[in-house]
Design an enzyme around this catalytic site. Structure first.
Site, PDB file in Angstrom:
ATOM      1  N   ASP A 133       0.846  -1.100  -0.008  1.00 56.64           N
ATOM      2  CA  ASP A 133      -0.086  -0.093  -0.018  1.00 56.64           C
ATOM      3  C   ASP A 133       0.936   1.269   0.017  1.00 56.64           C
ATOM      4  N   CYS A 205     -21.324 -15.236 -12.663  1.00 57.31           N
ATOM      5  CA  CYS A 205     -21.752 -14.639 -11.618  1.00 57.31           C
ATOM      6  C   CYS A 205     -21.685 -13.189 -11.215  1.00 57.31           C
ATOM      7  N   CYS A 208     -21.623 -10.172  -6.472  1.00 60.54           N
ATOM      8  CA  CYS A 208     -20.990  -8.974  -5.736  1.00 60.54           C
ATOM      9  C   CYS A 208     -21.828  -7.625  -6.126  1.00 60.54           C
ATOM     10  N   CYS A 212     -23.642  -5.065  -3.285  1.00 58.42           N
ATOM     11  CA  CYS A 212     -22.988  -3.927  -2.932  1.00 58.42           C
ATOM     12  C   CYS A 212     -24.143  -2.997  -2.285  1.00 58.42           C
ATOM     13  N   CYS A 255     -15.865  -2.333   4.667  1.00 55.06           N
ATOM     14  CA  CYS A 255     -17.141  -3.279   4.404  1.00 55.06           C
ATOM     15  C   CYS A 255     -16.685  -4.490   3.902  1.00 55.06           C
ATOM     16  N   CYS A 262     -18.953 -13.784  -2.240  1.00 58.41           N
ATOM     17  CA  CYS A 262     -18.341 -14.329  -3.148  1.00 58.41           C
ATOM     18  C   CYS A 262     -18.072 -15.794  -2.974  1.00 58.41           C
TER      19      CYS A 262
HETATM   20  C1  B12 Z   1      -7.292   3.331  -3.288  1.00 57.07           C
HETATM   21  C2  B12 Z   1      -7.640   2.073  -2.755  1.00 57.07           C
HETATM   22  C3  B12 Z   1      -8.935   1.733  -2.181  1.00 57.07           C
HETATM   23  C4  B12 Z   1     -10.152   2.558  -2.308  1.00 57.07           C
HETATM   24  C5  B12 Z   1     -10.590   2.603  -4.034  1.00 57.07           C
HETATM   25  C6  B12 Z   1     -10.859   1.113  -4.157  1.00 57.07           C
HETATM   26  C7  B12 Z   1     -10.642   0.606  -5.716  1.00 57.07           C
HETATM   27  N1  B12 Z   1     -11.364  -0.318  -5.943  1.00 57.07           N
HETATM   28  O1  B12 Z   1      -9.699   0.776  -6.277  1.00 57.07           O
HETATM   29  C8  B12 Z   1     -10.967   2.292  -1.485  1.00 57.07           C
HETATM   30  C9  B12 Z   1     -10.811   3.036   0.004  1.00 57.07           C
HETATM   31  C10 B12 Z   1     -12.458   2.594  -1.561  1.00 57.07           C
HETATM   32  C11 B12 Z   1     -10.520   0.864  -1.214  1.00 57.07           C
HETATM   33  C12 B12 Z   1     -11.374  -0.126  -0.663  1.00 57.07           C
HETATM   34  C13 B12 Z   1     -11.061  -1.564  -0.342  1.00 57.07           C
HETATM   35  N2  B12 Z   1      -9.745  -1.990  -0.328  1.00 57.07           N
HETATM   36 CO1  B12 Z   1      -8.228  -0.750  -1.228  1.00 57.07          CO
HETATM   37  N3  B12 Z   1      -6.780  -0.176  -2.088  1.00 57.07           N
HETATM   38  C14 B12 Z   1      -6.551   0.894  -2.676  1.00 57.07           C
HETATM   39  C15 B12 Z   1      -5.129   1.043  -3.096  1.00 57.07           C
HETATM   40  C16 B12 Z   1      -4.355   1.928  -2.211  1.00 57.07           C
HETATM   41  C17 B12 Z   1      -5.020   1.502  -4.515  1.00 57.07           C
HETATM   42  C18 B12 Z   1      -5.944   1.025  -5.576  1.00 57.07           C
HETATM   43  C19 B12 Z   1      -6.211   1.775  -6.899  1.00 57.07           C
HETATM   44  O2  B12 Z   1      -5.154   2.139  -7.110  1.00 57.07           O
HETATM   45  N4  B12 Z   1      -7.487   1.960  -7.216  1.00 57.07           N
HETATM   46  C20 B12 Z   1      -7.735   2.361  -8.483  1.00 57.07           C
HETATM   47  C21 B12 Z   1      -8.188   1.306  -9.507  1.00 57.07           C
HETATM   48  C22 B12 Z   1      -8.724   1.737 -10.791  1.00 57.07           C
HETATM   49  O3  B12 Z   1      -6.951   0.664  -9.812  1.00 57.07           O
HETATM   50  P1  B12 Z   1      -6.258  -0.848  -9.424  1.00 57.07           P
HETATM   51  O4  B12 Z   1      -7.136  -1.294  -8.046  1.00 57.07           O
HETATM   52  O5  B12 Z   1      -4.981  -0.811  -9.179  1.00 57.07           O
HETATM   53  O6  B12 Z   1      -6.484  -2.036 -10.439  1.00 57.07           O
HETATM   54  C23 B12 Z   1      -7.689  -2.221 -11.414  1.00 57.07           C
HETATM   55  C24 B12 Z   1      -7.454  -2.424 -12.671  1.00 57.07           C
HETATM   56  O7  B12 Z   1      -6.297  -3.204 -12.440  1.00 57.07           O
HETATM   57  C25 B12 Z   1      -8.418  -3.300 -13.086  1.00 57.07           C
HETATM   58  N5  B12 Z   1      -8.486  -4.443 -13.821  1.00 57.07           N
HETATM   59  C26 B12 Z   1      -7.546  -5.438 -13.880  1.00 57.07           C
HETATM   60  N6  B12 Z   1      -7.908  -6.187 -14.965  1.00 57.07           N
HETATM   61  C27 B12 Z   1      -8.928  -5.764 -15.680  1.00 57.07           C
HETATM   62  C28 B12 Z   1      -9.223  -6.277 -16.726  1.00 57.07           C
HETATM   63  C29 B12 Z   1     -10.155  -5.446 -17.635  1.00 57.07           C
HETATM   64  C30 B12 Z   1     -10.947  -6.021 -18.639  1.00 57.07           C
HETATM   65  C31 B12 Z   1     -10.615  -4.223 -16.812  1.00 57.07           C
HETATM   66  C32 B12 Z   1     -11.671  -3.703 -17.563  1.00 57.07           C
HETATM   67  C33 B12 Z   1     -10.107  -3.835 -15.526  1.00 57.07           C
HETATM   68  C34 B12 Z   1      -9.225  -4.599 -14.857  1.00 57.07           C
HETATM   69  O8  B12 Z   1      -9.154  -3.766 -11.838  1.00 57.07           O
HETATM   70  C35 B12 Z   1      -8.688  -3.269 -10.638  1.00 57.07           C
HETATM   71  C36 B12 Z   1      -9.736  -2.756  -9.723  1.00 57.07           C
HETATM   72  O9  B12 Z   1     -10.670  -1.993 -10.286  1.00 57.07           O
HETATM   73  C37 B12 Z   1      -4.614  -0.391  -3.069  1.00 57.07           C
HETATM   74  C38 B12 Z   1      -3.462  -0.973  -2.952  1.00 57.07           C
HETATM   75  C39 B12 Z   1      -2.487  -0.603  -4.319  1.00 57.07           C
HETATM   76  N7  B12 Z   1      -1.470   0.090  -4.190  1.00 57.07           N
HETATM   77  O10 B12 Z   1      -3.061  -1.277  -5.117  1.00 57.07           O
HETATM   78  C40 B12 Z   1      -5.553  -1.038  -1.952  1.00 57.07           C
HETATM   79  C41 B12 Z   1      -6.108  -2.339  -2.018  1.00 57.07           C
HETATM   80  C42 B12 Z   1      -6.751  -2.550  -3.598  1.00 57.07           C
HETATM   81  N8  B12 Z   1      -7.291  -2.379  -1.177  1.00 57.07           N
HETATM   82  C43 B12 Z   1      -7.434  -3.523  -0.808  1.00 57.07           C
HETATM   83  C44 B12 Z   1      -8.484  -3.833   0.253  1.00 57.07           C
HETATM   84  C45 B12 Z   1      -8.564  -5.080   1.331  1.00 57.07           C
HETATM   85  C46 B12 Z   1      -9.684  -3.152   0.105  1.00 57.07           C
HETATM   86  C47 B12 Z   1     -11.163  -3.287   0.931  1.00 57.07           C
HETATM   87  C48 B12 Z   1     -11.396  -4.895   0.668  1.00 57.07           C
HETATM   88  C49 B12 Z   1     -11.233  -2.831   2.462  1.00 57.07           C
HETATM   89  C50 B12 Z   1     -12.501  -3.111   3.146  1.00 57.07           C
HETATM   90  N9  B12 Z   1     -12.692  -4.284   3.889  1.00 57.07           N
HETATM   91  O11 B12 Z   1     -13.060  -2.124   3.435  1.00 57.07           O
HETATM   92  C51 B12 Z   1     -12.182  -2.434   0.088  1.00 57.07           C
HETATM   93  C52 B12 Z   1     -12.558  -3.298  -1.183  1.00 57.07           C
HETATM   94  C53 B12 Z   1     -13.225  -2.209  -1.961  1.00 57.07           C
HETATM   95  C54 B12 Z   1     -13.320  -3.043  -3.572  1.00 57.07           C
HETATM   96  N10 B12 Z   1     -14.168  -3.830  -3.892  1.00 57.07           N
HETATM   97  O12 B12 Z   1     -12.389  -2.785  -4.548  1.00 57.07           O
HETATM   98  C55 B12 Z   1      -6.268  -4.693  -0.815  1.00 57.07           C
HETATM   99  C56 B12 Z   1      -7.028  -5.609  -1.725  1.00 57.07           C
HETATM  100  C57 B12 Z   1      -6.560  -7.101  -1.730  1.00 57.07           C
HETATM  101  C58 B12 Z   1      -7.247  -7.898  -2.767  1.00 57.07           C
HETATM  102  N11 B12 Z   1      -7.394  -9.340  -2.501  1.00 57.07           N
HETATM  103  O13 B12 Z   1      -7.290  -7.551  -3.913  1.00 57.07           O
HETATM  104  C59 B12 Z   1      -5.298  -3.753  -1.614  1.00 57.07           C
HETATM  105  C60 B12 Z   1      -4.300  -4.118  -2.569  1.00 57.07           C
HETATM  106  C61 B12 Z   1      -4.415  -3.337  -0.290  1.00 57.07           C
HETATM  107  C62 B12 Z   1      -3.337  -4.364  -0.084  1.00 57.07           C
HETATM  108  N12 B12 Z   1      -2.041  -4.158  -0.189  1.00 57.07           N
HETATM  109  O14 B12 Z   1      -3.667  -5.339   0.090  1.00 57.07           O
HETATM  110  N13 B12 Z   1      -9.333   0.643  -1.575  1.00 57.07           N
HETATM  111  S1  SF4 Z   2     -16.445  -2.912   0.087  1.00 51.67           S
HETATM  112 FE1  SF4 Z   2     -18.711  -2.835   0.483  1.00 51.67          FE
HETATM  113  S2  SF4 Z   2     -19.454  -0.693  -0.644  1.00 51.67           S
HETATM  114 FE2  SF4 Z   2     -17.006  -1.299  -1.253  1.00 51.67          FE
HETATM  115  S3  SF4 Z   2     -17.425  -2.277  -3.265  1.00 51.67           S
HETATM  116 FE3  SF4 Z   2     -17.529  -4.019  -1.828  1.00 51.67          FE
HETATM  117  S4  SF4 Z   2     -19.746  -3.960  -1.157  1.00 51.67           S
HETATM  118 FE4  SF4 Z   2     -19.662  -2.246  -2.127  1.00 51.67          FE
HETATM  119  S1  SF4 Z   3     -15.851 -11.472  -7.625  1.00 54.61           S
HETATM  120 FE1  SF4 Z   3     -16.988 -13.296  -6.741  1.00 54.61          FE
HETATM  121  S2  SF4 Z   3     -19.033 -12.593  -6.340  1.00 54.61           S
HETATM  122 FE2  SF4 Z   3     -18.181 -11.090  -7.881  1.00 54.61          FE
HETATM  123  S3  SF4 Z   3     -18.655 -12.008  -9.896  1.00 54.61           S
HETATM  124 FE3  SF4 Z   3     -16.642 -12.965  -9.395  1.00 54.61          FE
HETATM  125  S4  SF4 Z   3     -17.136 -14.942  -8.502  1.00 54.61           S
HETATM  126 FE4  SF4 Z   3     -19.069 -13.604  -8.438  1.00 54.61          FE
END
Ligand code: B12
Ligand code: SF4
Ligand code: SF4
Length: 405
Positions: A133, A205, A208, A212, A255, A262
């Site tokens: 992170d 599936c 999720c 949400c 959350c 999942c």
């Molecule tokens: C900013 C951030 C957040 C933000 C934004 C969430 C988000 N979805 O990006 C907030 C605060 C909301 C958040 C929430 C959570 N987070 Co967070 N977060 C981060 C952080 C610091 C950066 C992520 C980021 O840049 N996001 C912007 C998106 C656009 O980019 P990305 O995530 O890098 O990648 C995306 C693309 O690669 C894309 N992608 C990949 N392949 C493909 C293919 C296609 C076709 C397409 C279209 C897209 C695509 O999918 C990814 C997700 O959108 C990372 C650590 C890190 N440096 O990566 C942790 C991280 C992602 N978070 C983590 C966790 C645990 C969570 C939560 C579960 C915490 C909780 N229980 O509340 C939630 C889950 C929310 C969710 N469903 O994603 C873990 C995830 C572990 C895992 N198994 O993936 C990380 C990796 C931290 C860690 N080091 O462990 N988080």
């Molecule tokens: S962590 Fe909760 S609020 Fe965030 S995307 Fe997942 S279900 Fe939605």
């Molecule tokens: S992430 Fe898990 S809950 Fe969401 S579509 Fe994939 S298998 Fe289903």
């Protein structure tokens, strides 16, 4: 060790020996989903997480972060707790990752040890930088490319054996090594990770997306950070938009809904037994900043801080009371805690308590008269503009309730 393939495998094994559940190596190079990331930012989905925009260009390639990096070593460590927590009127619902100690510290220590082990195995000093992170790197894509799983429709990295309750972290190495995929990779994922929906085991599936509570998953793998409950409860300093608050339900910190539903998490192994329960909702509301610092500074709750956790607890309590089903004694206890929170030191907590009172009284009209009196008194001494606004709005709600009573 001469053979670089054997060295890469030995490094993987060292990671497993150090307690990581899986690890993989992949040569450093351009990030494949960077375009997706830029679009996500352009559409405003990062919201107030402005550091994501600041880091945008660096995320195009790990070599922009560390020009000398030749290999990305990615690791995953599971944190699924062994048993769910008992649920009561006042129990705090928090994301499972917060049930143990602060993962940044634990992962960082293990990664540093892993880095030293890399040097020992390579038989030479190796320039390196570990991250969890803490660096501008798209950890989920790199984890997928290192063979640790795929990015699910919920945006999370899912490992076929370990599920998604995983911390990710890694080490950038100045050491040229071939790919050594982890055990979560499948078919094409190590070659063309994240390139298409086909690189996923989600299939048809959609659980999720449907589950949400705030509608934050706007499309597969596209999570709107402004709506994800993790943002307002962990990252934000202020209060969430009015419209979002009821949808946040009773989550007090982060959350897990999109992971709870999942199917890949059903059989995931658990890491630790039930951890110490967090304070109950009314305890968060009464906890003074000095006691909070002493007890929670080094836990995940330290990020939102005393005021942030009081804000979260107030919103959750308001939503729970509004959902109904409380006996009179418990409801009295809940309303009293909210009324007392109007006197907290942090404006954000006072504002949240005011909103929560307005919301709770919709289901518990018996608290309305006391709430109206105490809110009016709190408003008279309030100097913070946003807390004032919350109190005025709550008073208007209570007045309207009175008119219909
Ligand atoms: C900013 C951030 C957040 C933000 C934004 C969430 C988000 N979805 O990006 C907030 C605060 C909301 C958040 C929430 C959570 N987070 Co967070 N977060 C981060 C952080 C610091 C950066 C992520 C980021 O840049 N996001 C912007 C998106 C656009 O980019 P990305 O995530 O890098 O990648 C995306 C693309 O690669 C894309 N992608 C990949 N392949 C493909 C293919 C296609 C076709 C397409 C279209 C897209 C695509 O999918 C990814 C997700 O959108 C990372 C650590 C890190 N440096 O990566 C942790 C991280 C992602 N978070 C983590 C966790 C645990 C969570 C939560 C579960 C915490 C909780 N229980 O509340 C939630 C889950 C929310 C969710 N469903 O994603 C873990 C995830 C572990 C895992 N198994 O993936 C990380 C990796 C931290 C860690 N080091 O462990 N988080
Ligand atoms: S962590 Fe909760 S609020 Fe965030 S995307 Fe997942 S279900 Fe939605
Ligand atoms: S992430 Fe898990 S809950 Fe969401 S579509 Fe994939 S298998 Fe289903």
């Amino acid at each position: 060790m001469g053979d670089s393939q054997a060295l890469a495998q030995a490094i993987r094994q060292a990671a497993l020996d150090l307690g990581f559940d899986d690890a993989g190596l992949v040569p450093a190079g351009p990030t494949l989903t960077h375009g997706f990331y830029l679009d996500w930012l352009k559409d405003g989905l990062g919201g107030e997480l402005t550091y994501l925009t600041r880091h945008a260009e660096l995320k195009a390639d790990p070599r922009r972060v560390a020009p000398w990096a030749q290999t990305v070593l990615m690791t995953a460590r599971g944190y699924r707790p062994a048993a769910p927590r008992p649920e009561g009127n006042f129990s705090s619902r928090t994301a499972r990752y917060a049930w143990g100690p602060d993962y940044h510290l634990d992962m960082r220590e293990r990664l540093d040890r892993l880095g030293r082990e890399v040097e020992r195995l390579a038989g030479q000093p190796v320039r390196r930088r570990s991250f969890v992170d803490t660096a501008p790197l798209m950890e989920r894509e790199w984890a997928a490319r290192a063979g640790l799983g795929w990015v699910g429709k919920n945006g999370l990295l899912i490992h076929p054996r370990l599920g998604s309750y995983l911390f990710l972290g890694g080490v950038l190495l100045e050491l040229p090594l071939p790919s050594a995929p982890g055990s979560g990779g499948f078919s094409r994922s190590a070659e063309t990770p994240g390139a298409s929906q086909a690189d996923s085991r989600c299939g048809t599936c959609q659980a999720c997306i449907a589950a949400c509570p705030t509608g934050a998953i706007t499309a597969p793998r596209r999570v709107d950070a402004r709506r994800c409950i993790a943002t307002p409860t962990i990252e934000s300093k202020g209060l969430p938009p009015l419209e979002l608050r009821p949808h946040m339900g009773d989550w007090v910190f982060g959350c897990d809904v999109c992971q709870e539903v999942c199917p890949w998490n059903r059989k995931a192994p658990s890491r630790h037994g039930p951890a110490e329960d967090p304070p109950e909702l009314d305890r968060w509301l009464m906890l003074d900043p000095a006691s909070f610092q002493q007890r929670y500074r080094h836990t995940p709750y330290g990020r939102p801080g005393a005021g942030g956790m009081a804000r979260n607890a107030a919103l959750a309590l308001g939503n729970r009371l509004a959902a109904g089903g409380w006996d009179e004694l418990s409801a009295g206890r809940g309303l009293t805690a909210l009324l007392q929170a109007l006197g907290r030191a942090e404006p954000v907590a006072r504002g949240a308590a005011a909103w929560a009172l307005g919301r709770a009284c919709q289901a518990r009209p018996e608290g309305r008269v006391a709430a109206q009196g105490l809110l009016a008194a709190a408003l008279a001494r309030e100097s913070d503009p946003s807390a004032r606004q919350e109190m005025e709005q709550a008073l208007a709600v209570l007045k309207a309730l009175g008119a219909t009573a």
